[in-house]
Design a protein around this motif. Structure first.
Motif, PDB file in Angstrom:
ATOM      1  N   ILE A   1      28.726  51.795  70.249  1.00  0.00           N
ATOM      2  CA  ILE A   1      29.205  50.644  71.008  1.00  0.00           C
ATOM      3  C   ILE A   1      29.277  49.460  70.065  1.00  0.00           C
ATOM      4  O   ILE A   1      28.303  49.135  69.388  1.00  0.00           O
ATOM      5  CB  ILE A   1      28.267  50.329  72.192  1.00  0.00           C
ATOM      6  N   MET A   2      30.444  48.820  69.997  1.00  0.00           N
ATOM      7  CA  MET A   2      30.660  47.688  69.105  1.00  0.00           C
ATOM      8  C   MET A   2      30.575  46.385  69.893  1.00  0.00           C
ATOM      9  O   MET A   2      31.049  46.307  71.017  1.00  0.00           O
ATOM     10  CB  MET A   2      32.032  47.780  68.442  1.00  0.00           C
ATOM     11  N   TYR A   3      29.969  45.359  69.300  1.00  0.00           N
ATOM     12  CA  TYR A   3      29.871  44.047  69.916  1.00  0.00           C
ATOM     13  C   TYR A   3      30.847  43.113  69.227  1.00  0.00           C
ATOM     14  O   TYR A   3      30.840  42.994  67.999  1.00  0.00           O
ATOM     15  CB  TYR A   3      28.447  43.502  69.775  1.00  0.00           C
ATOM     16  N   ARG A   4      31.697  42.444  69.998  1.00  0.00           N
ATOM     17  CA  ARG A   4      32.629  41.460  69.470  1.00  0.00           C
ATOM     18  C   ARG A   4      32.654  40.278  70.419  1.00  0.00           C
ATOM     19  O   ARG A   4      32.633  40.453  71.633  1.00  0.00           O
ATOM     20  CB  ARG A   4      34.035  42.025  69.349  1.00  0.00           C
ATOM     21  N   SER A   5      32.720  39.093  69.855  1.00  0.00           N
ATOM     22  CA  SER A   5      32.767  37.895  70.670  1.00  0.00           C
ATOM     23  C   SER A   5      33.620  36.855  69.965  1.00  0.00           C
ATOM     24  O   SER A   5      33.700  36.831  68.734  1.00  0.00           O
ATOM     25  CB  SER A   5      31.355  37.347  70.880  1.00  0.00           C
TER      26      SER A   5
ATOM     27  N   GLN B   1      28.324  42.190  65.715  1.00  0.00           N
ATOM     28  CA  GLN B   1      26.895  42.397  65.890  1.00  0.00           C
ATOM     29  C   GLN B   1      26.088  41.917  64.687  1.00  0.00           C
ATOM     30  O   GLN B   1      24.899  41.652  64.795  1.00  0.00           O
ATOM     31  CB  GLN B   1      26.588  43.859  66.185  1.00  0.00           C
ATOM     32  N   ARG B   2      26.718  41.740  63.532  1.00  0.00           N
ATOM     33  CA  ARG B   2      26.034  41.238  62.334  1.00  0.00           C
ATOM     34  C   ARG B   2      26.052  39.715  62.234  1.00  0.00           C
ATOM     35  O   ARG B   2      25.473  39.160  61.318  1.00  0.00           O
ATOM     36  CB  ARG B   2      26.671  41.815  61.081  1.00  0.00           C
ATOM     37  N   GLY B   3      26.778  39.047  63.109  1.00  0.00           N
ATOM     38  CA  GLY B   3      26.866  37.590  63.072  1.00  0.00           C
ATOM     39  C   GLY B   3      28.304  37.132  62.923  1.00  0.00           C
ATOM     40  O   GLY B   3      29.243  37.825  63.305  1.00  0.00           O
TER      41      GLY B   3
END
Length: 56
Positions: free
Chosen positions: A3-7, A20-22
């Motif tokens: 699951i990848m986090y993107r914002s 997810q790394r900043g």
């Protein structure tokens, strides 16, 4: 499969892209023109689904 986090956060013409790394990159968008810090590319949105990109 992970699951990848993107914002994406917008502050006027400044757009900050996070993973997810900043902070991954930032973009300045003024009208149809934009510049991305990671790709170091200029982009212009054209009518319809088209765009023009100049890589550095």
């Amino acid at each position: 499969m992970a699951i990848m986090y993107r914002s994406r956060k917008k502050f006027g013409p400044l757009i900050l892209n996070f993973t997810q790394r900043g902070l991954s990159s930032w973009t300045i968008k003024i009208g149809r023109w934009s510049w991305n810090s990671k790709a170091r590319a200029h982009r212009v949105d054209l009518p319809g689904p088209l765009s023009w990109k100049q890589d550095k």
